[in-house]
Enzyme design. Structure first.
Site, PDB file in Angstrom:
ATOM      1  N   GLY B 169      38.411  57.105  57.613  1.00  0.00           N
ATOM      2  CA  GLY B 169      38.698  58.605  56.636  1.00  0.00           C
ATOM      3  C   GLY B 169      37.347  59.129  56.674  1.00  0.00           C
ATOM      4  N   ASP B 183      30.008  71.745  61.451  1.00  0.00           N
ATOM      5  CA  ASP B 183      30.402  71.860  60.117  1.00  0.00           C
ATOM      6  C   ASP B 183      29.094  71.774  59.191  1.00  0.00           C
ATOM      7  OD1 ASP B 183      31.582  70.021  57.435  1.00  0.00           O
ATOM      8  OD2 ASP B 183      29.627  68.961  58.178  1.00  0.00           O
ATOM      9  N   LYS B 187      27.040  75.156  57.250  1.00  0.00           N
ATOM     10  CA  LYS B 187      26.356  74.449  56.204  1.00  0.00           C
ATOM     11  C   LYS B 187      24.548  74.759  56.059  1.00  0.00           C
ATOM     12  CE  LYS B 187      28.537  70.184  54.852  1.00  0.00           C
ATOM     13  NZ  LYS B 187      28.483  68.670  55.396  1.00  0.00           N
TER      14      LYS B 187
END
Lengths: 368, 368
Positions: B169, B183, B187
């Site tokens: 996960g 990603d 940020k």
């Protein structure tokens, strides 16, 4: 927001300059013993600030316990917010000052009192509101970290480095508070009080400083890939707190081992969010003044009376549980022992001419 | 304060549980596609939240750009505060959303969008108000850090570790955003926008991910005492910003080199306060939810509309100044070159069958 500023030393000067850049802040009056020739009003009488209805915030940067305590209390009673960088006074009168702030519906903030420019107490208060903090610890004193870093880098003895730190302004003329660990201990008390909604007594926390350290101690650690740091630690243990301040041996490759010069590195451990660490300049005019300014801006933005509004209860310090690894020195020989912190510090207290066994260090990683 | 919650995934569940412990907060309505059996009202129609005058804050945790953008905009226009953990939407519509918040006199906060549970954007906003920030950088993506840490620890190839990260996960079914660095880049854009009061375009920032990395690359670094991290960096250069995302080789003994697993470590550099670093869990339900909750508590405490109220101006990304050290691989051989970031990334873009020279890493410490 109009400010009454108490003190114009290194941090006071930095704060005055930073505040001048903020449209929302004005230093109206400075309390100073001698004229400084500033644009603001200058006075030698604190009553000129306490009684001035225009002044919303008192920024206390004079240090020491008295008359700082009397000034801060009077300001809070006069319903003025207070910002201070003074760990000694907040530590000594934590409950009284926090209660006074709540009773009078004004803010008390002291972010600069621990961690210099690091947003440590404000972050800690933030986490304390929503998670259960299990421990706080860190390298909280820049002076001792500077001395230890230089002893390690240059293989030079403690008295020489202390003198140099004094010449560079990193250490006070009377260095006792720094080198004996009392400054770090006060910062630990402040941190633990906030983290655990507790009220710890400075004197309950055993504390060993760095003034007995020798070049041989540094060499002993170096041969083992370890470096010396003065570490302060407090952790929950049931209804009590295990807490101590002690020179600590970290592997050179750890983030703590790499925190050099006058830097600070502080960590919190919480049940849900895990570990968070903060590092940066732990002292110095600009960093410390920036946290004082940040507190003023927080107040201007409507901050709560204190970092935490949880009730504060006296909490016992109990170091009798859990064996840890410690380094002792006796007649120039080193010995590692597994025992509780209570036992280790008891041995330290027993040092005498006839039994010069000395507690030297805590080894959080054991012997590698 | 009454909350309308959008989404009930890992972070949504964590937030719901945390909010239930706060006396000042109530989740009144949850937007969810399927019934969750909670004590609050549940709806499949966002209008039930947007039109409810009792709801003060909308917490957006559905992710993605649409319909998150439409929901957030509608909430701000309805004069509801918005808290989101969604870096994609804030990054894509930064100016629009910040302006909407100011126009409507409500707060927009997204602390959980960068750094998971670390109080990074809030600390950055705090420093940006009182100092000149010169650079921001860090390990901002937990998934790639986990994969790189495991590749290093176990000498296992990228596809195997990616699969494991997906099973645990830590990585999405479509891992592109994480492993290609998008990603981390978002940020970085959020951080730089706030730090420099700027408006950067994602697409202007060159970005190399970790998907081409091999076991041989890991071994090459290990032999030299270096470890791989996906680092994102933005620094002021006159009127522009030099910014890029690239696998980066840190000495194993540096704090960056020791940031393992899914942890993040982020730093800011400012003219007066120097360097400050923050580390902790960069992802996960509880840490991320805790930053969402902290934003709600800040709003309840009277936070300003956005972290910074300085005007936001478009800022060019310009990597043409200043030589740095880079590692390239060509036909299985490694080469170190000194060149500007612009040149290094241009070479990366030119990879083809006939010229498979590939930019592998930035070496901030040069070759030791």
């Amino acid at each position: 927001m109009q400010i009454g500023l108490l003190g114009y030393g290194t941090v006071g000067k930095g704060f005055y300059a930073l505040a001048a850049e903020q449209p929302s802040l004005t230093v109206k009056t400075l309390l100073t013993r001698r004229p400084r020739g500033l644009a603001c009003r200058e006075t030698g009488d604190f009553a000129d600030i306490a009684r001035d209805p225009d002044i919303d915030v008192v920024v206390e940067l004079i240090g020491g316990i008295h008359p700082a305590y009397e000034y801060i209390s009077a300001a809070l009673r006069a319903k003025k917010h207070v910002v201070t960088a003074n760990k000694a006074v907040v530590c000594a009168y934590y409950r009284e000052l926090v209660e006074l702030a709540f009773q009078n519906g004004v803010c008390l903030r002291c972010t600069a009192a621990a961690g210099g420019g690091i947003p440590w107490l404000s972050s800690l208060g933030r986490v304390a509101r929503m998670d259960r903090i299990t421990a706080v610890e860190g390298i909280l004193n820049g002076t001792t970290n500077y001395i230890l870093s230089e002893m390690t880098a240059r293989n030079a003895p403690y008295p020489e480095l202390l003198k140099q730190a004094q010449q560079l302004g990193y250490a006070e003329a009377d260095p006792t508070d720094d080198v004996e660990g009392y400054d770090a201990r006060r910062k630990l008390v402040l941190s633990a009080d906030l983290a655990f909604s507790a009220l710890l007594q400075e004197g309950d926390i055993p504390c060993v400083g760095i003034s007995r350290m020798t070049v041989a101690d540094i060499a002993w650690a170096r041969e083992r890939g370890l470096v010396w740091k003065l570490n302060a630690r407090a952790e929950r243990r049931g209804d009590a707190v295990s807490a101590f301040v002690c020179p600590t041996l970290f592997p050179a490759s750890t983030p703590e081992g790499q925190t050099n010069g006058s830097a600070n590195r502080i960590s919190l451990y919480a049940e849900r969010i895990g570990k968070q660490s903060f590092s940066g300049a732990g002292a110095g005019g600009w960093p410390t003044a920036s946290n004082v300014l940040a507190d003023c801006l927080s107040i201007a933005g409507g901050a709560a009376p204190f970092y935490s509004d949880r009730p504060v209860e006296p909490l016992a310090v109990d170091n009798r549980e859990g064996e840890r690894t410690w380094l002792f020195r006796s007649y120039g020989r080193y010995a590692i022992r597994q025992e509780t912190a209570a036992e280790a510090f008891e041995a330290y207290g027993a040092v005498s001419e006839s039994d010069p066994t000395s507690l030297l260090a805590y080894l959080p990683y054991g012997m590698l």
